[in-house]
Design a protein around this motif. Structure first.
Motif, short mmCIF file in Angstrom:
data_model
loop_
_atom_site.label_atom_id
_atom_site.label_comp_id
_atom_site.label_asym_id
_atom_site.label_seq_id
_atom_site.Cartn_x
_atom_site.Cartn_y
_atom_site.Cartn_z
N ASN A 1 0.82 -1.21 0.00
CA ASN A 1 0.00 0.00 0.00
C ASN A 1 0.85 1.26 0.00
N VAL A 2 2.18 1.12 0.16
CA VAL A 2 3.09 2.26 0.20
C VAL A 2 3.92 2.38 -1.07
N PHE A 3 4.24 1.26 -1.69
CA PHE A 3 5.11 1.24 -2.87
C PHE A 3 4.57 2.14 -3.98
N GLY B 1 3.53 -6.92 6.45
CA GLY B 1 3.70 -5.48 6.40
C GLY B 1 2.62 -4.75 5.65
N TYR B 2 1.68 -5.48 5.08
CA TYR B 2 0.66 -4.85 4.23
C TYR B 2 -0.51 -4.34 5.06
N ALA B 3 -1.00 -3.16 4.70
CA ALA B 3 -2.09 -2.53 5.46
C ALA B 3 -3.28 -2.20 4.56
N GLY B 4 -3.54 -3.05 3.57
CA GLY B 4 -4.71 -2.84 2.73
C GLY B 4 -5.99 -3.05 3.52
N LYS B 5 -7.02 -2.28 3.19
CA LYS B 5 -8.24 -2.30 4.00
C LYS B 5 -9.12 -3.51 3.73
#
Length: 442
Positions: A52-54, A117-121
């Protein structure tokens, strides 16, 4: 000229033929299971960036942040030498190379993370992030990659890919879908890049590796790709992957279950430590439990062509200069320790880790370069010397020099000057066929 010695034998040729026939299956098994190192470049690290940051500027941003950390906390070679305990001459050489590396090729291997590490909703967000990642990686490779010894740089790291969710029941379908979305997106935007890497996390049973192989086979078949085009790394993060319930080394069976597709075994420092009940304050890559796991991984992978990677440190070089220096010393020491143990790759969690990653790697190769070059030259020219080296040692010496060249620690010209050997010569010494190595040793 002396009399020619008479040579006598007692056994008929049929004896040798019979022995060879009896070992034919073993010969084939050796070739299949232990083909040796692939001879390709191994990155010195893997950088971990949440999906979600890349974005398109991630690689350059990490390089700029790493340079900014140097400017603020070690603005010259002398200050860097003081922090890391380097000699003045070595620091002058290493510091310049580190800065050049950060400008040209700040990241050697980038893993866009869709796991811890992923923070997708939700699922729709992960679909969109996986598709966007595929497009951005395709666009990055279209812009080219930089070379360790070149000037300037492209927009892609030499190796890029994703870490999907694991094959455990709770997240299996999501991991399969994200892999499909990502790979399909790559094909839609120009094809699978040569530097593509996939990482399968939290593997506990060899059957999970087999299941991932079936997934990749189905994708290749659906798109008419060559069988075996897609390989992957196996992340070792559970105790069961080291010692199975029946007492066997499950990680060795995982390599076999990958059916030739496994490219690496990556140690997961914190998941593995927690699995064994190690307290958070003691979870580190130099803990005895970590050493045991990596030693088993190393032995299981030896000769198979599968590379072993160390894990990471979660002590970030941020905040005051005093704390940054402490974190840098820790990271530098852990990296040098891993290199001495033949773990040539590790994971980096923050841009400010990269200066000490490259400093440790470059110092490792710069310090041992002359001795290694002279030993290899003496071996190649049958010149003798104060060390009696064998073909296996020549292989290790060549591999050492090649790794130094590939990452930018050594220059091809200086290696040529001291060894009298070309890159092709080094490659031949570093990757002899099994029969060649055995015959030379006789």
């Amino acid at each position: 000229m002396g009399q020619q010695e008479k040579v006598s034998t007692s056994l008929a040729g049929a004896v040798s033929e019979g022995i060879s026939a009896s070992l034919a299956a073993v010969d084939a098994e050796l070739d299949r299971r232990y083909p040796g190192d692939p001879g390709t470049r191994q990155p010195v690290h893997t950088v971990y960036v949440p999906g979600n940051v890349f974005d398109a500027g991630t690689i350059r941003s990490w390089g700029d942040q790493a340079l900014a950390a140097l400017d603020e906390h070690a603005p010259d070679a002398d200050s860097f030498a003081e922090v890391l305990g380097l000699s003045h001459d070595l620091a002058e050489d290493v510091y310049g190379r580190v800065r050049a590396k950060l400008e040209r090729e700040p990241i050697e291997d980038l893993r866009v993370d869709f796991e811890d590490g992923y923070a997708g909703k939700d699922g729709a967000a992960e679909d969109a992030d996986a598709a966007r990642t595929a497009r951005l990686i395709s666009e990055a490779y279209a812009g080219g990659t930089s070379q360790a010894g070149g000037s300037g740089g492209g927009t892609a790291a030499p190796y890029m890919g994703i870490r999907m969710k694991c094959m455990e029941a709770a997240v299996r379908d999501r991991g399969i879908r994200t892999t499909d979305v990502f790979l399909t997106g790559l094909l839609e935007h120009g094809g699978l890049p040569d530097g593509l890497v996939l990482t399968l996390p939290k593997v506990t049973y060899p059957e999970q590796v087999s299941a991932f192989v079936r997934l990749l086979e189905a994708f290749e078949k659906a798109h008419g790709l060559d069988e075996g085009r897609l390989g992957f790394e196996i992340q070792i993060e559970t105790s069961q992957s080291i010692l199975a319930a029946d007492g066997t080394a499950a990680v060795a069976r995982m390599i076999g279950a990958a059916e030739g597709r496994a490219t690496g075994l990556h140690y997961g420092t914190f998941d593995y430590s927690a699995c064994l009940g190690v307290s958070a304050a003691y979870q580190a890559s130099d803990h005895p439990a970590a050493d045991h796991a990596k030693a088993v991984m190393q032995v299981a992978a030896a000769g198979t062509g599968v590379r072993v990677s160390d894990g990471s440190t979660n002590v970030l070089p941020v905040g005051s200069t005093e704390h940054v220096h402490e974190a840098w010393r820790l990271h530098y020491g852990l990296t040098r320790r891993a290199l001495a143990r033949a773990y040539y790759q590790g994971w980096d969690m923050h841009p400010a880790h990269i200066p000490t990653r490259y400093a440790a790697v470059f110092a490792f190769y710069r310090e041992g370069f002359e001795a290694a070059a002279k030993r290899l030259s003496a071996y190649a020219n049958h010149a003798g010397g104060d060390v009696m080296d064998e073909p296996a040692t020549a292989k290790a010496l060549s591999s050492y020099l090649l790794r130094g060249i590939d990452c930018g620690a050594l220059d091809t010209a200086e290696v040529d000057a001291l060894t009298g050997l070309s890159r092709a010569d080094l490659d031949r010494f570093a990757a002899p066929r099994r029969g060649d190595l055995t015959a030379t040793a006789q």
